[in-house]
Design a protein around this motif. Structure first.
Motif, mmCIF file in Angstrom:
data_model
loop_
_atom_site.group_PDB
_atom_site.id
_atom_site.type_symbol
_atom_site.label_atom_id
_atom_site.label_comp_id
_atom_site.label_asym_id
_atom_site.label_seq_id
_atom_site.Cartn_x
_atom_site.Cartn_y
_atom_site.Cartn_z
ATOM 1 N N HIS A 49 1.349 23.049 -8.970
ATOM 2 C CA HIS A 49 1.362 21.683 -9.737
ATOM 3 C C HIS A 49 2.243 20.848 -9.316
ATOM 4 O O HIS A 49 2.392 19.689 -9.962
ATOM 5 N N ALA A 50 3.306 21.310 -8.780
ATOM 6 C CA ALA A 50 4.576 20.434 -8.394
ATOM 7 C C ALA A 50 4.234 19.464 -7.104
ATOM 8 O O ALA A 50 4.727 19.900 -6.118
ATOM 9 N N GLY A 51 3.198 18.603 -7.560
ATOM 10 C CA GLY A 51 2.544 18.116 -6.104
ATOM 11 C C GLY A 51 3.661 17.362 -5.412
ATOM 12 O O GLY A 51 3.414 17.031 -4.254
ATOM 13 N N GLY A 52 4.826 16.860 -6.211
ATOM 14 C CA GLY A 52 5.754 16.194 -5.338
ATOM 15 C C GLY A 52 6.579 16.822 -4.405
ATOM 16 O O GLY A 52 7.293 16.362 -3.676
ATOM 17 N N LEU A 53 6.384 18.354 -4.572
ATOM 18 C CA LEU A 53 7.127 19.031 -3.690
ATOM 19 C C LEU A 53 6.429 19.771 -2.551
ATOM 20 O O LEU A 53 6.809 20.446 -1.695
ATOM 21 N N ARG A 54 5.107 19.312 -2.471
ATOM 22 C CA ARG A 54 4.122 19.654 -1.380
ATOM 23 C C ARG A 54 4.223 18.786 -0.372
ATOM 24 O O ARG A 54 3.081 18.132 0.073
ATOM 25 N N TYR A 55 4.906 18.640 0.510
ATOM 26 C CA TYR A 55 5.201 17.807 1.661
ATOM 27 C C TYR A 55 5.589 18.719 2.781
ATOM 28 O O TYR A 55 6.701 19.436 2.499
ATOM 29 N N VAL A 65 26.311 20.882 -7.571
ATOM 30 C CA VAL A 65 25.501 19.827 -7.738
ATOM 31 C C VAL A 65 24.008 20.205 -7.118
ATOM 32 O O VAL A 65 23.800 20.862 -6.442
ATOM 33 N N ILE A 66 23.117 19.905 -8.171
ATOM 34 C CA ILE A 66 21.813 20.660 -7.898
ATOM 35 C C ILE A 66 20.571 19.445 -8.062
ATOM 36 O O ILE A 66 20.575 18.773 -9.111
ATOM 37 N N GLY A 67 19.561 19.598 -7.267
ATOM 38 C CA GLY A 67 18.485 18.782 -7.613
ATOM 39 C C GLY A 67 17.187 19.538 -6.781
ATOM 40 O O GLY A 67 17.549 20.160 -5.851
ATOM 41 N N CYS A 68 16.031 18.888 -7.453
ATOM 42 C CA CYS A 68 15.038 19.589 -6.587
ATOM 43 C C CYS A 68 14.741 18.868 -5.296
ATOM 44 O O CYS A 68 14.981 17.457 -5.460
ATOM 45 N N ALA A 69 13.786 19.223 -4.342
ATOM 46 C CA ALA A 69 13.767 18.341 -3.144
ATOM 47 C C ALA A 69 12.261 18.464 -2.672
ATOM 48 O O ALA A 69 12.000 19.543 -2.168
ATOM 49 N N GLY A 70 11.515 17.455 -2.660
ATOM 50 C CA GLY A 70 10.222 17.294 -1.961
ATOM 51 C C GLY A 70 10.434 16.849 -0.609
ATOM 52 O O GLY A 70 10.294 17.088 0.469
ATOM 53 N N GLY A 71 10.557 15.311 -0.689
ATOM 54 C CA GLY A 71 11.054 14.363 0.530
ATOM 55 C C GLY A 71 12.567 14.256 0.323
ATOM 56 O O GLY A 71 13.119 14.104 1.646
ATOM 57 N N ALA A 96 16.757 22.527 -4.333
ATOM 58 C CA ALA A 96 15.690 23.267 -4.570
ATOM 59 C C ALA A 96 14.127 23.021 -4.147
ATOM 60 O O ALA A 96 14.121 21.991 -4.504
ATOM 61 N N GLU A 97 13.681 23.999 -3.652
ATOM 62 C CA GLU A 97 12.366 23.868 -2.955
ATOM 63 C C GLU A 97 11.342 25.058 -3.484
ATOM 64 O O GLU A 97 12.023 26.115 -3.941
ATOM 65 N N PRO A 98 9.939 24.871 -3.226
ATOM 66 C CA PRO A 98 9.251 26.078 -3.664
ATOM 67 C C PRO A 98 8.918 26.836 -2.626
ATOM 68 O O PRO A 98 9.071 26.553 -1.526
ATOM 69 N N THR A 99 8.954 28.248 -2.886
ATOM 70 C CA THR A 99 8.650 29.256 -1.834
ATOM 71 C C THR A 99 7.259 29.044 -1.208
ATOM 72 O O THR A 99 7.164 29.371 -0.053
ATOM 73 N N SER A 100 6.478 28.334 -1.751
ATOM 74 C CA SER A 100 5.124 27.981 -1.272
ATOM 75 C C SER A 100 5.179 26.890 -0.331
ATOM 76 O O SER A 100 4.343 26.585 0.444
ATOM 77 N N CYS A 101 6.069 26.127 -0.355
ATOM 78 C CA CYS A 101 6.350 25.028 0.679
ATOM 79 C C CYS A 101 7.740 24.928 1.220
ATOM 80 O O CYS A 101 8.561 23.839 0.692
ATOM 81 N N PRO A 102 8.046 25.901 1.787
ATOM 82 C CA PRO A 102 9.551 26.233 2.041
ATOM 83 C C PRO A 102 10.018 25.678 3.352
ATOM 84 O O PRO A 102 10.690 26.262 4.422
ATOM 85 N N THR A 103 9.959 24.225 3.235
ATOM 86 C CA THR A 103 10.328 23.520 4.354
ATOM 87 C C THR A 103 11.846 23.672 4.980
ATOM 88 O O THR A 103 12.098 24.005 6.163
ATOM 89 N N CYS A 158 0.699 -1.113 -0.037
ATOM 90 C CA CYS A 158 0.009 0.032 0.095
ATOM 91 C C CYS A 158 0.702 1.286 0.037
ATOM 92 O O CYS A 158 1.846 1.366 0.683
ATOM 93 N N THR A 159 0.591 2.438 -0.651
ATOM 94 C CA THR A 159 1.236 3.374 -0.574
ATOM 95 C C THR A 159 0.285 4.733 -0.940
ATOM 96 O O THR A 159 -0.974 4.519 -1.189
ATOM 97 N N GLU A 160 0.976 5.930 -0.630
ATOM 98 C CA GLU A 160 0.252 7.092 -1.260
ATOM 99 C C GLU A 160 0.736 7.634 -2.426
ATOM 100 O O GLU A 160 1.966 7.360 -2.733
ATOM 101 N N THR A 161 0.288 8.421 -3.213
ATOM 102 C CA THR A 161 0.819 9.509 -4.187
ATOM 103 C C THR A 161 0.143 10.609 -4.280
ATOM 104 O O THR A 161 -0.926 10.686 -3.987
ATOM 105 N N GLY A 162 0.912 11.726 -4.714
ATOM 106 C CA GLY A 162 0.459 12.913 -4.943
ATOM 107 C C GLY A 162 0.159 13.214 -6.149
ATOM 108 O O GLY A 162 -0.967 12.896 -6.848
ATOM 109 N N ALA A 163 1.078 13.461 -7.107
ATOM 110 C CA ALA A 163 0.876 13.798 -8.443
ATOM 111 C C ALA A 163 0.858 12.501 -9.299
ATOM 112 O O ALA A 163 0.454 12.488 -10.488
#
Ligand SMILES: Cc1ncc(COP(=O)(O)O)c(C=O)c1O
Length: 455
Positions: free
Chosen positions: A334-340, A260-266, A292-299, A131-136
């Protein structure tokens, strides 16, 4: 000049790299949400199979990749390392840009690197359903893909808003044989509780996690466990094939990244690319590592380092991490994978240790970056990936201002061919930047006030 550097199939890494023993100041232990003590293997056993629990706490630097996992990896690995020559020209800055194309996998992102491993270890342990969850939908489709190779049932709780907006991701999961339901459902206590007060709830990742964990631990018909697509140590571990391959490919072209750069959700794709380079940095090499993360979810950039739950209902252990509070509901980018609300404990610790530098990007600048990339390099990126591209543009500008040559390595974590509705909104001028008021962050952080504080 060659654009692509291709590794032969026999060069797929044979081991995953575990950064835990190399951490300069160690890791704060997870805590059981009831006892507030570190959970023992027995506490986690109803949720995860023992081989993955062992990996979660392992102090071994290198962990062998089983042959059946390598066999599935061979479908798309090694992934190409590509020099983004046209994007470089467009930016007109003194930078060389290399990207690791993780969108090359059948589901279209880096996620199957761990999905295949998790499915394999569960199967070996005698589990019949995951079992798992998924955003986008990237993670859910990756797990559905992986389960089809190991003859496992797969049930995915997909955040309702994405379930409605992204029918094609759901159909991918169904094509690979998985069941996909819109969360909140009325089949779990966690889901029913939300539906009672808000029957039209759009759902959230934290809630979908609660539903998936609850279903895994209460299933009585067949052996069932839960899988997570990011955040946890073993998930980041499995992704390190990305950085190990990239290192070899950079060697082949006689280069080494300055940045070295990557986006980070989890944090999983970012860790996968960057940890093998972070190991070099810990050992004295100079390399800048940007998450890199979104300013709207600035963990990472605005949240405190604190103990917090991984989900809404409190089914998971407390993790020491950067967090916005487990009931923080990020704006609907829309970047659902970064909304954590949280960030992987390993990444959080490396930020505290000064090894990793977090940066945040606005919604619109990430789409601008994605369009510039598509028009030059051709590929249409996932909205999550566009955050990494926005960071590349920023670093290129800095290099120009400093008059300094820089080599940039970025994780191109996934394609956006099933995210075209997001591009449609952007092109129609419907997207906005989300300013997140300080009061909202303060309000959400109230949820962790009573929890223990890390050292
Ligand atoms: C393409 C893509 N990139 C990045 C992410 C963010 O996840 P993580 O931080 O675990 O890599 C996701 C999550 O769904 C994704 O689908």
């Amino acid at each position: 000049m060659a654009r692509k550097t291709i590794l032969p199939e026999d060069q797929i890494p044979r081991q995953w790299y575990n950064i835990t023993p190399d951490l300069p100041h160690g890791l704060q232990p997870p805590l059981h949400p009831g006892t507030l003590q570190p959970p023992g293997p027995d506490d986690l056993a109803p949720i995860f199979p023992m081989p993955l629990i062992e990996q979660e706490v392992s102090q071994e630097r290198w962990i062998d990749i089983p042959e059946p996992v390598l066999d599935v990896y061979r479908i798309w690995r090694p992934t190409p390392l590509v020099r983004a020559v046209s994007f470089e020209k467009f930016l007109d800055a003194p930078v060389k840009i290399y990207y690791k194309n993780e969108g090359y996998s059948p589901p279209g992102s880096h996620k199957p690197n761990t999905a295949v491993a998790q499915a394999y270890f569960n199967k070996e342990f005698g589990i019949k359903r995951l079992c798992t969850e998924t955003g986008a939908g990237q993670w859910g489709s990756a797990l559905a893909f992986a389960c089809s190779f190991f003859d496992l049932e797969c049930k995915v709780f997909m955040v309702r808003i994405s379930y409605d907006q992204k029918p094609y991701r759901r159909l991918m999961m169904m094509t690979w044989g998985a069941t996909c339901v819109a969360s909140p459902t009325d089949t779990t206590d966690a889901g029913r509780k939300i539906l009672e007060t808000n029957p039209d709830s759009p759902g959230s990742l934290g809630l979908a996690i609660s539903e998936a964990v609850e279903t895994a631990v209460t299933s009585k018909d067949i052996p069932t466990r839960y899988c997570l697509g990011s955040v946890l140590n073993h998930v980041l571990l499995h992704q390190t094939v990305v950085g190990q391959e990239a290192k070899k490919q950079m060697e082949m072209v006689g280069d080494y990244p300055d940045v070295v750069i990557g986006c980070a959700g989890g944090g999983s794709n970012f860790a996968g690319l960057s940890f093998p380079f972070a190991q070099d940095k810990i050992n004295g090499k100079e390399v800048q590592i940007i998450a890199a993360e979104p300013t709207s979810c600035p963990t990472m950039t605005r949240g405190p380092f604190a103990y917090d739950l991984g989900d809404v209902a409190g089914m998971t252990p407390l993790l020491a991490m950067f967090t916005l509070g487990h009931d923080f509901v990020p704006p609907p980018i829309h970047a659902g994978g970064l909304r954590y609300h949280g960030m992987a404990p390993l990444i959080s610790q490396l930020i505290r240790d000064g090894i990793i530098e977090p940066r945040a990007y606005h919604n619109l600048e990430t789409f601008e970056a994605g369009l510039d990339w598509a028009k030059t390099e051709g590929y249409i990126s996932a909205p999550e990936t566009n955050h990494a591209l926005a960071a590349v543009i920023e670093v290129a500008k800095e290099a120009k201002e400093e008059g300094k040559e820089k080599t940039i390595l970025v994780n191109w974590s996934g394609h956006g061919l099933l995210d075209l509705a997001a591009y449609e909104d952007y092109l129609a001028g419907k997207l906005t930047d989300f300013a997140l008021p300080e009061e909202e962050i303060k309000r959400a952080l109230k949820a962790i006030e009573g929890l223990p504080k890390p050292q």
